[in-house]
Write an enzyme that holds these catalytic residues in place. Structure first.
Site, PDB file in Angstrom:
ATOM      1  N   CYS A  27       0.871  -1.169   0.000  1.00  0.00           N
ATOM      2  CA  CYS A  27       0.000   0.000   0.000  1.00  0.00           C
ATOM      3  C   CYS A  27       0.909   1.220   0.000  1.00  0.00           C
ATOM      4  O   CYS A  27       2.046   1.167  -0.450  1.00  0.00           O
ATOM      5  CB  CYS A  27      -0.950  -0.022   1.187  1.00  0.00           C
ATOM      6  SG  CYS A  27      -0.121  -0.053   2.796  1.00  0.00           S
ATOM      7  N   ALA A  28       0.450   2.345   0.538  1.00  0.00           N
ATOM      8  CA  ALA A  28       1.228   3.581   0.469  1.00  0.00           C
ATOM      9  C   ALA A  28       2.503   3.518   1.287  1.00  0.00           C
ATOM     10  O   ALA A  28       3.517   4.124   0.925  1.00  0.00           O
ATOM     11  CB  ALA A  28       0.363   4.754   0.938  1.00  0.00           C
TER      12      ALA A  28
END
Length: 465
Positions: A27-28
């Site tokens: 993810c980020a």
């Protein structure tokens, strides 16, 4: 110092080798691993690897915190080592049996809205810059007044700040189709149909224009800026597309499946889903505003204190929907200032630990973690430092509550979402910057002072390692 390839190789060794990995996604900020045997994972060894800011099991995944940007580079190196890499939503489906129904539902909500956030961040920054440039004091420095601004320049700024919200249903429908297994391009077209120029504009109707009436009683309007109608239509549409595809001969699939999906769904969206969930959306907005309008800054105190506890559960993405609606319907985002205080406070607590400890290893972990928090990412500070020693985390919660309380008293309202603390200053360039800085100083100061005085000593190292 290890390079990214060496970090990837060390990481694989620490988690039991490639044969122990079912899949890797990211993810980020985090690398997310599905492992075959959790007992083969050496978490302590993982946390000693360069650039790793923390590691933990959550939601059926072994999550390793690297931070924004770095995680993409490590993921690419892992991919080149021929490990099974899949996208985050596919991996989330594999891990979906973990957690209760509410947690799974909120994770899915996050999977839909997180990919949309970057364009909304950009839009918020454009709003902040326009607010800065349009201030009389700023214009006066260059010998201008607001009346001197050309209409074409104002039109250009409106393109930058309004486009993402005008076509928000298309973004939401695209992402929802993607998450629920439909064809994303069909989702985009369905979303664009909801904002077709042939329909009465939603903002025009809000100002008194008449909606279209079908069958004499169903009001039909465009859904510019709406979220829930496109989200619900996306869920149903993706499931409908998959059901149709199973029943249509392969030779006719290309023609019949998108035709029937769009025909059925635009009818359902305009006549049933849209009217119902637009009302639900307004109730959610009214409820959010009621909480934020609690007297004496109570909303800031409660949200500022509780927000990082919610982050630990991994269901904080539920707030994305609320922030999007605030920006769209109110034009500002008071929620951003409150959560900024909660994030900054965790950074302040981690900084106090780093300055107070005599452990070189803990210093090396605490200082980068606090910097990460000041850049808006608290996972390294929470999981790597504060929560490990418990009291610093609690002091950070108190600092967040006090900071959030201050934000409400000062009536801070951001022009965008998803960026906080230092990067978040760009959302407060419209005359609020001094108040914003003050709130952050209060949050950091309270958390730092409490942690220094009561929250940490090196005696805790003996018990926590």
């Amino acid at each position: 110092m290890l390079d990214n390839k060496q970090i990837a190789e060390a990481l694989l060794e620490a988690v039991g080798g490639k044969e122990n990995i079912s899949s890797i996604a990211h993810c980020a900020t985090r690398l997310r691993l599905l492992v075959m045997d959790e007992d083969k994972v050496d978490r302590e060894q993982v946390e000693t690897i360069a650039k790793v800011k923390g590691a933990f099991f959550h939601s059926g995944q072994f999550q390793i915190i690297f931070g924004t940007g770095t995680v993409n580079q490590i993921y690419e190196e892992v991919e080149m080592l021929h490990v099974s890499t899949i996208n985050k939503q596919e991996q989330t489906k594999k891990a979906s049996k973990s957690g209760n129904k509410l947690q799974r539902a909120i994770r899915t909500l996050g999977d839909v809205f997180v990919p949309i956030i970057p364009v909304l961040v950009a839009t918020g920054l454009f709003m902040g810059l326009r607010g800065l440039l349009m201030q009389e004091k700023i214009l006066a420095l260059f010998g201008f007044v607001p009346a001197d601004i050309p209409n074409n320049f104002i039109l250009f700024t409106q393109i930058l700040t309004d486009t993402a919200f005008i076509f928000l249903p298309a973004l939401v429908a695209w992402s929802t189709f993607r998450v629920f297994g439909g064809t994303p391009i069909i989702g985009i077209v369905l979303g664009l149909m909801l904002v077709s120029p042939s329909l009465p504009n939603a903002w025009g109707v809000a100002e008194g224009a008449e909606p279209l009436l079908f069958f004499g009683f169903i009001p039909v309007v465009g859904y510019q800026g709406s979220v829930l109608p496109a989200f619900i239509a996306g869920i149903i549409g993706a499931k409908l597309e998959r059901a149709i595809r199973k029943r249509v001969p392969e030779a006719l699939d290309l023609i019949i499946t998108p035709f029937l999906t769009l025909l059925i769904m635009i009818g359902a969206a305009l006549f049933i889903i849209g009217p119902i969930f637009h009302v639900v959306e307004n109730y959610i907005l009214d409820g959010t505003l009621a909480v934020l309008n609690l007297p004496f800054g109570l909303a800031g105190l409660l949200i500022g204190f509780l927000h990082q506890i919610i982050v630990i559960t991994g269901v904080h993405h539920i707030f994305n929907l609320l922030e999007i609606k605030l920006l769209e319907d109110v034009g500002s985002n008071p929620f951003n200032a409150i959560i900024t205080a909660s994030i900054a406070a965790q950074g302040g607590a981690a900084l106090a630990v780093g300055l107070k400890t005599k452990s070189k290893k803990l210093k090396a972990l605490a200082f980068p973690s606090s910097l990460s928090a000041f850049l808006g990412i608290t996972e390294p500070a929470i999981f790597g430092v504060n929560l490990r020693y418990v009291k610093p985390f609690i002091m950070g919660l108190i600092g967040g509550g006090v900071g959030g309380f201050s934000a409400m008293l000062l009536e801070l309202k951001g022009t965008g979402m998803a960026i906080t603390v230092i990067p978040g200053t760009l959302l407060y360039l419209d005359g609020q910057i001094l108040s914003y800085l003050l709130v952050n100083i209060i949050a950091v100061g309270v958390a730092f002072a409490l942690t220094w005085l009561f929250g940490f000593s090196d005696k805790q190292l003996k018990d926590n390692g």
